[in-house]
Design a protein around this motif. Structure first.
Motif, PDB file in Angstrom:
ATOM      1  N   TYR A 253      31.149  20.512   6.278  1.00 31.97           N
ATOM      2  CA  TYR A 253      31.850  19.106   6.656  1.00 31.97           C
ATOM      3  C   TYR A 253      30.673  17.994   6.073  1.00 31.97           C
ATOM      4  O   TYR A 253      29.702  17.654   6.571  1.00 31.97           O
ATOM      5  CB  TYR A 253      32.023  18.758   8.094  1.00 31.97           C
ATOM      6  CG  TYR A 253      33.013  19.807   8.731  1.00 31.97           C
ATOM      7  CD1 TYR A 253      34.330  19.422   8.365  1.00 31.97           C
ATOM      8  CD2 TYR A 253      32.833  20.590   9.694  1.00 31.97           C
ATOM      9  CE1 TYR A 253      35.383  20.301   8.915  1.00 31.97           C
ATOM     10  CE2 TYR A 253      33.786  21.557   9.941  1.00 31.97           C
ATOM     11  CZ  TYR A 253      35.131  21.221   9.890  1.00 31.97           C
ATOM     12  OH  TYR A 253      35.702  22.064  10.360  1.00 31.97           O
TER      13      TYR A 253
ATOM     14  N   LEU B 262      27.201  18.533   6.533  1.00 31.04           N
ATOM     15  CA  LEU B 262      26.937  19.758   7.562  1.00 31.04           C
ATOM     16  C   LEU B 262      27.575  21.144   7.400  1.00 31.04           C
ATOM     17  O   LEU B 262      28.340  21.381   6.822  1.00 31.04           O
ATOM     18  CB  LEU B 262      27.600  19.124   8.853  1.00 31.04           C
ATOM     19  CG  LEU B 262      27.504  19.859  10.034  1.00 31.04           C
ATOM     20  CD1 LEU B 262      26.017  19.982  10.779  1.00 31.04           C
ATOM     21  CD2 LEU B 262      28.490  19.260  11.080  1.00 31.04           C
TER      22      LEU B 262
ATOM     23  N   VAL C 124      28.632  24.180   8.549  1.00 37.38           N
ATOM     24  CA  VAL C 124      29.144  24.907   9.905  1.00 37.38           C
ATOM     25  C   VAL C 124      29.340  26.297   9.892  1.00 37.38           C
ATOM     26  O   VAL C 124      28.831  27.175  10.668  1.00 37.38           O
ATOM     27  CB  VAL C 124      30.400  24.130  10.181  1.00 37.38           C
ATOM     28  CG1 VAL C 124      30.932  24.799  11.570  1.00 37.38           C
ATOM     29  CG2 VAL C 124      30.192  22.743  10.478  1.00 37.38           C
TER      30      VAL C 124
ATOM     31  N   PRO D 105      27.422  30.272  21.466  1.00 36.04           N
ATOM     32  CA  PRO D 105      27.231  28.986  22.008  1.00 36.04           C
ATOM     33  C   PRO D 105      28.137  28.018  21.403  1.00 36.04           C
ATOM     34  O   PRO D 105      28.585  28.217  20.362  1.00 36.04           O
ATOM     35  CB  PRO D 105      25.594  28.784  21.821  1.00 36.04           C
ATOM     36  CG  PRO D 105      25.399  29.831  20.736  1.00 36.04           C
ATOM     37  CD  PRO D 105      26.195  31.092  20.782  1.00 36.04           C
ATOM     38  N   SER D 106      28.650  26.970  22.209  1.00 29.08           N
ATOM     39  CA  SER D 106      29.335  25.957  21.460  1.00 29.08           C
ATOM     40  C   SER D 106      28.663  25.264  20.353  1.00 29.08           C
ATOM     41  O   SER D 106      27.510  25.059  20.482  1.00 29.08           O
ATOM     42  CB  SER D 106      29.726  24.919  22.650  1.00 29.08           C
ATOM     43  OG  SER D 106      29.034  23.849  22.733  1.00 29.08           O
ATOM     44  N   GLY D 107      29.509  25.081  19.505  1.00 29.64           N
ATOM     45  CA  GLY D 107      28.791  24.590  18.012  1.00 29.64           C
ATOM     46  C   GLY D 107      28.555  25.518  17.020  1.00 29.64           C
ATOM     47  O   GLY D 107      28.145  25.205  16.049  1.00 29.64           O
ATOM     48  N   SER D 108      28.605  26.557  17.449  1.00 26.96           N
ATOM     49  CA  SER D 108      28.171  27.729  16.465  1.00 26.96           C
ATOM     50  C   SER D 108      29.287  28.147  15.367  1.00 26.96           C
ATOM     51  O   SER D 108      28.948  28.723  14.464  1.00 26.96           O
ATOM     52  CB  SER D 108      28.007  29.104  17.444  1.00 26.96           C
ATOM     53  OG  SER D 108      29.219  29.539  18.106  1.00 26.96           O
ATOM     54  N   GLY D 109      30.603  27.367  15.664  1.00 32.20           N
ATOM     55  CA  GLY D 109      31.389  27.524  14.320  1.00 32.20           C
ATOM     56  C   GLY D 109      32.528  28.672  14.598  1.00 32.20           C
ATOM     57  O   GLY D 109      33.454  28.788  13.725  1.00 32.20           O
ATOM     58  N   LYS D 110      32.718  28.734  15.892  1.00 33.68           N
ATOM     59  CA  LYS D 110      33.723  29.804  16.316  1.00 33.68           C
ATOM     60  C   LYS D 110      35.281  29.004  15.930  1.00 33.68           C
ATOM     61  O   LYS D 110      35.996  29.897  15.517  1.00 33.68           O
ATOM     62  CB  LYS D 110      33.844  30.230  17.863  1.00 33.68           C
ATOM     63  CG  LYS D 110      32.403  30.672  18.186  1.00 33.68           C
ATOM     64  CD  LYS D 110      32.442  31.128  19.801  1.00 33.68           C
ATOM     65  CE  LYS D 110      32.816  30.083  20.628  1.00 33.68           C
ATOM     66  NZ  LYS D 110      31.721  28.777  20.586  1.00 33.68           N
ATOM     67  N   SER D 111      35.541  27.878  16.513  1.00 36.10           N
ATOM     68  CA  SER D 111      36.533  27.315  16.019  1.00 36.10           C
ATOM     69  C   SER D 111      36.850  27.046  14.701  1.00 36.10           C
ATOM     70  O   SER D 111      38.093  27.469  14.202  1.00 36.10           O
ATOM     71  CB  SER D 111      36.951  26.097  16.806  1.00 36.10           C
ATOM     72  OG  SER D 111      36.741  25.991  18.131  1.00 36.10           O
ATOM     73  N   SER D 112      35.889  26.768  14.070  1.00 41.79           N
ATOM     74  CA  SER D 112      36.044  26.501  12.526  1.00 41.79           C
ATOM     75  C   SER D 112      36.326  28.063  11.908  1.00 41.79           C
ATOM     76  O   SER D 112      37.415  27.822  10.900  1.00 41.79           O
ATOM     77  CB  SER D 112      34.524  25.949  11.930  1.00 41.79           C
ATOM     78  OG  SER D 112      34.201  24.641  12.721  1.00 41.79           O
TER      79      SER D 112
HETATM   80  N1  ADP Z   1      36.422  18.262  11.208  1.00 41.33           N
HETATM   81  C1  ADP Z   1      35.201  18.245  11.574  1.00 41.33           C
HETATM   82  N2  ADP Z   1      34.394  17.317  10.703  1.00 41.33           N
HETATM   83  C2  ADP Z   1      33.282  17.373  11.011  1.00 41.33           C
HETATM   84  N3  ADP Z   1      32.263  18.109  11.607  1.00 41.33           N
HETATM   85  C3  ADP Z   1      33.131  19.227  12.277  1.00 41.33           C
HETATM   86  C4  ADP Z   1      34.588  19.128  12.433  1.00 41.33           C
HETATM   87  N4  ADP Z   1      35.020  20.266  12.931  1.00 41.33           N
HETATM   88  C5  ADP Z   1      33.965  20.766  13.778  1.00 41.33           C
HETATM   89  N5  ADP Z   1      32.978  20.080  13.204  1.00 41.33           N
HETATM   90  C6  ADP Z   1      31.497  20.445  13.672  1.00 41.33           C
HETATM   91  O1  ADP Z   1      31.363  21.885  13.299  1.00 41.33           O
HETATM   92  C7  ADP Z   1      30.238  22.358  14.229  1.00 41.33           C
HETATM   93  C8  ADP Z   1      31.145  23.668  14.821  1.00 41.33           C
HETATM   94  O2  ADP Z   1      32.160  23.271  15.366  1.00 41.33           O
HETATM   95  P1  ADP Z   1      33.128  24.331  16.044  1.00 41.33           P
HETATM   96  O3  ADP Z   1      33.838  25.272  15.151  1.00 41.33           O
HETATM   97  O4  ADP Z   1      34.175  23.705  16.934  1.00 41.33           O
HETATM   98  O5  ADP Z   1      32.167  25.054  16.958  1.00 41.33           O
HETATM   99  P2  ADP Z   1      32.662  26.092  18.439  1.00 41.33           P
HETATM  100  O6  ADP Z   1      34.177  26.169  18.261  1.00 41.33           O
HETATM  101  O7  ADP Z   1      31.878  27.411  18.275  1.00 41.33           O
HETATM  102  O8  ADP Z   1      32.227  25.140  19.602  1.00 41.33           O
HETATM  103  C9  ADP Z   1      30.151  21.315  15.161  1.00 41.33           C
HETATM  104  O9  ADP Z   1      28.702  20.699  15.015  1.00 41.33           O
HETATM  105  C10 ADP Z   1      31.240  20.333  15.238  1.00 41.33           C
HETATM  106  O10 ADP Z   1      30.590  19.105  15.475  1.00 41.33           O
END
Ligand code: ADP
Ligand code: MG
Lengths: 226, 226, 248
Positions: free
Chosen positions: C16, C19, C21, C40-47
């Motif tokens: 992003y 950043l 991710v 851990p949260s922020g590790s990129g699982k959702s992404s």
């Molecule tokens: N659309 C986006 N734009 C910018 N940064 C993003 C976006 N989506 C997620 N991030 C960043 O990517 C990192 C990983 O997020 P995420 O995949 O949601 O982690 P998790 O699901 O493991 O908590 C975080 O630092 C988050 O702030």
């Protein structure tokens, strides 16, 4: 292209009519400064009648007033007041016709806005104020209204903006506000430049207001979501 | 003479009413038709612009749409109408009063609709679009079935208010000679030296607009009771 | 013989702006498997999960679904998404539609089924999540657990080959979690392939075929749950797991 420019924006003509248009603008300002306070006062009064009265009949009457004047086009009302009153033997000067018709209809809109604002304040606020011994009027003046007005500021500004725009219809009565002066200049000089210049003046003055209202609305939305 | 009969005799004279009603009502038909067309086109274009603004990632497109909306919100409708009607002939584009009214009022309505539909879309959680896309719906299907129905519902009160304003503004057409209700009533009223046609025109406008006003009250009531 | 690979991530990277991710993620999900992603949260699982159905476009790398690289140009992603269901943390139900309407919308406007056919399939999906009785309710009349079961039914109704779950129980009150996990167990027994981002360690341990531990945008471990939860060699995983296991 340059021909179009010299027709629609002839600099000589623009320079020539500019002072005349400024005079018109001054009248536009004066009209707005007359009408907006009248409308605000009328609207607040109606809103207080509606929200503070214990009588159902009063609320119904206020609703009827508001609905009636919301349905009445400003121009129709203006023409009606200024062309019909002479048949009653009254000869109102245009400024009075304008003030009457605008106050009648804008107070209806302001009433709705104030009412929504007052309605947005939770009753607990009033209870808290009353529990400290404040009177009903004091509570209204110091606790409810200040918060209510803050909550509906974008709407109040938006409505005032519509009123400033609405003053252009005073030209129909021959009042020499901005649009009217531009039209006279256009017909005397056979040039559309005064009209374009007037439009430009409106735009330059009102665009910031439009942006302000939009941004305030967006900020309000954000606040209400959290 | 008793005041009441003379008032009625002046403002609602049956003889004059009988003579002028057909003219006024005929133009009422035209006004309703034009108002309907303006509302359909204005709302359609407004929704299209809001969708385009949501879809596009390009700053230039967004800036163009926002500029269009801001200009049309800042200019008084009467000013736009007069500029279009009186300035265009100078470059040999002559435009009929009905068409001018239609174009100006549709454009203004589309600007306001864009603004409120856009804020409706912005108020929705981003997850709605994603959920729909995750089931394989195309962007436009997701827009039609998921995003717009909700955004329009959020924007409905504002849309209703803009429709009210638009129908009221059709009266402005009389200033450039579009033969709507007010224009024909004014002509008839001066022909007969009696305000009865004006009264009739006011009633016609109120009859056209009151349903919208009552509908907006119903909407307000419905959301207020939740 | 090993089962067929349904979904494969190959060197997935996602930036992003500045950043980073995801920094090169690889994994495979085979037919009928339930793979959990923890970390851990922020590790990129959702992404990572959102890259799997291209709600996010990976910056680099491929997603191979059912043998086809769907990150290639010219792939009809809407067609692919019918076969990859997704369940969201915040449910994302359509508030203007009834429960059945939520479940049948895609059937009707993507699969072009008639109202009757869509209803039949939708009701079957609702029955699978024990929500058939609420077919005419609107989302705002449901509890969080019920909403999420409808969210699952919406994905199931399309008969996808895999369903992605992004923390499906994280927005729920604790007492509602088990009903949703129960439905997910049932789905697994019925043979559905599932990729589940979760913080429910008990669920991950008991039900998963494999567990992926993500940390800082990479796969730090990818193994059977027994080995993951017994692992002594990865310090970060140790501290992460101990935090969660001690909470319970
Ligand atoms: N659309 C986006 N734009 C910018 N940064 C993003 C976006 N989506 C997620 N991030 C960043 O990517 C990192 C990983 O997020 P995420 O995949 O949601 O982690 P998790 O699901 O493991 O908590 C975080 O630092 C988050 O702030
Ligand atoms: Mg997440």
């Amino acid at each position: 292209m340059s021909e179009i420019l010299t027709t629609f924006f002839n600099l000589d003509i623009a320079r020539q009519v500019f002072p005349f248009l400024l005079e018109g603008l001054l009248t536009t300002f004066k009209l707005s400064l007359l009408i907006i306070p009248l409308g605000l006062a009328g609207g607040l009064l109606l809103a207080l009648l509606h929200t503070q009265s214990h009588y159902r009949a009063v609320r119904i009457l206020v609703n009827c007033y508001v609905d009636f004047f919301r349905s009445f086009p400003q121009l129709v009302l203006l023409i009606f007041v200024s062309f019909a009153t002479p048949f009653l033997g009254l000869d109102l000067p245009p400024i009075l016709s304008l003030a009457i018709s605008f106050t009648l209809s804008t107070s209806a809109y302001y009433c709705e806005i104030f009412r929504a604002g007052i309605g947005s304040i939770p009753p607990a606020q009033t209870e808290a104020a009353r529990s400290t011994g404040m009177s009903a009027a004091q509570t209204l003046a110091h606790v409810v209204l200040p918060q209510a007005v803050r909550n509906v500021t974008p709407d109040l500004l938006g409505n005032s903006l519509e009123i400033v725009k609405g003053t252009s219809i005073a030209s129909v009565l021959g009042m020499s506000e901005l649009l009217h002066n531009a039209q006279s200049a256009q017909s005397v000089l056979f040039s559309p430049t005064p009209l374009m210049l007037a439009a430009l003046i409106y735009l330059l003055l009102l665009w910031p207001a439009v942006r302000l209202v939009s941004n305030l609305e967006a900020a309000m939305r954000l606040r209400s979501r959290h | 003479m008793d005041a009441t009969p003379s008032l009625i005799h002046t403002f609602f004279n049956p003889d004059i009413l009988a003579k002028t009603a057909p003219i006024v009502l005929a133009s009422a038909g035209q006004t309703v038709l034009l108002g309907f067309l303006i509302i359909v086109c204005g709302i359609g274009l407004g929704i299209l612009l809001a969708s385009l603004r949501y879809y596009t990632r390009r700053r230039t497109v967004t800036a163009l749409i926002v500029g269009y909306v801001d200009v049309l919100r800042a200019l008084p409708p009467l000013v736009l109408l007069i500029v279009v009607y009186f300035a265009l002939p100078y470059v040999n584009v002559s435009i009929d009063a009905t068409l001018a009214t239609f174009l100006c009022l549709s454009a203004i309505l589309s600007a306001f609709i864009e603004e409120c539909v856009w804020s409706g879309i912005a108020a929705l959680a981003q997850g709605q679009m994603e959920a729909a896309r995750s089931t394989g719906m195309t962007w436009s299907a997701a827009m039609r079935h998921v995003v717009l129905p909700q955004a329009l519902k959020i924007a409905l009160p504002q849309i209703t208010n803009r429709c009210i304003a638009t129908i009221k503004n059709t009266a402005l057409g009389s200033v450039i000679g579009f033969n709507e209700v007010l224009g024909s009533a004014q002509a008839a009223s001066s022909d007969f030296a009696n305000p009865t046609p004006l009264t009739l025109s006011a009633l016609v406008y109120i009859a056209m607009i009151l349903p919208f006003v009552l509908f907006s009250r119903y909407l307000e009531h419905r959301t207020g009771s939740h | 013989m090993q089962k067929r690979i349904i979904l494969e991530a190959v060197g997935i990277r996602k930036d992003y702006g500045a950043l980073q991710v995801l920094k090169g993620v690889d994994f495979r999900v085979r037919e009928g498997e339930l793979v959990s992603i923890i970390g851990p949260s922020g590790s990129g699982k959702s992404s990572m999960l959102r890259c799997c159905n291209l709600l996010e476009r990976p910056t680099a790398g491929q997603i191979v679904f059912d043998g086809i690289d769907i990150t290639r140009e010219g792939v009809n992603i809407n067609h692919v998404r019918q076969n990859i269901g997704m369940v969201f943390q915040q449910f994302n139900l359509y508030p203007h539609l009834t429960v059945l309407g939520n479940v049948t919308l895609a059937l009707r406007c993507v699969k072009k089924l008639s109202r009757a056919e869509a209803s039949e399939i939708g009701m079957a999906a609702l029955a699978q999540v024990d929500m058939a009785g609420k077919r005419d309710a609107y989302p705002n009349q449901l509890s969080g657990g019920q909403k999420q079961r409808v969210g699952i039914a919406r994905a199931v109704a399309l008969h996808p080959q895999i369903i992605l779950f992004d923390e499906p129980t994280s927005a729920l009150d604790p007492e509602l979690v088990s009903s949703v996990l129960g439905v997910m167990r049932k789905l697994r027994e019925a043979g559905m392939t599932m990729l589940v981002v979760t913080h429910e360690m008990g669920f991950a341990k008991e039900v998963s075929d494999r567990v992926i531990f993500m940390d800082g945008g990479v796969v730090a471990a990818n193994d059977t749950p027994e080995r993951i939860f017994a692992a002594q060699d990865n310090e970060r995983m140790q501290s992460f797991l101990s935090r969660f296991l001690n909470e319970k």
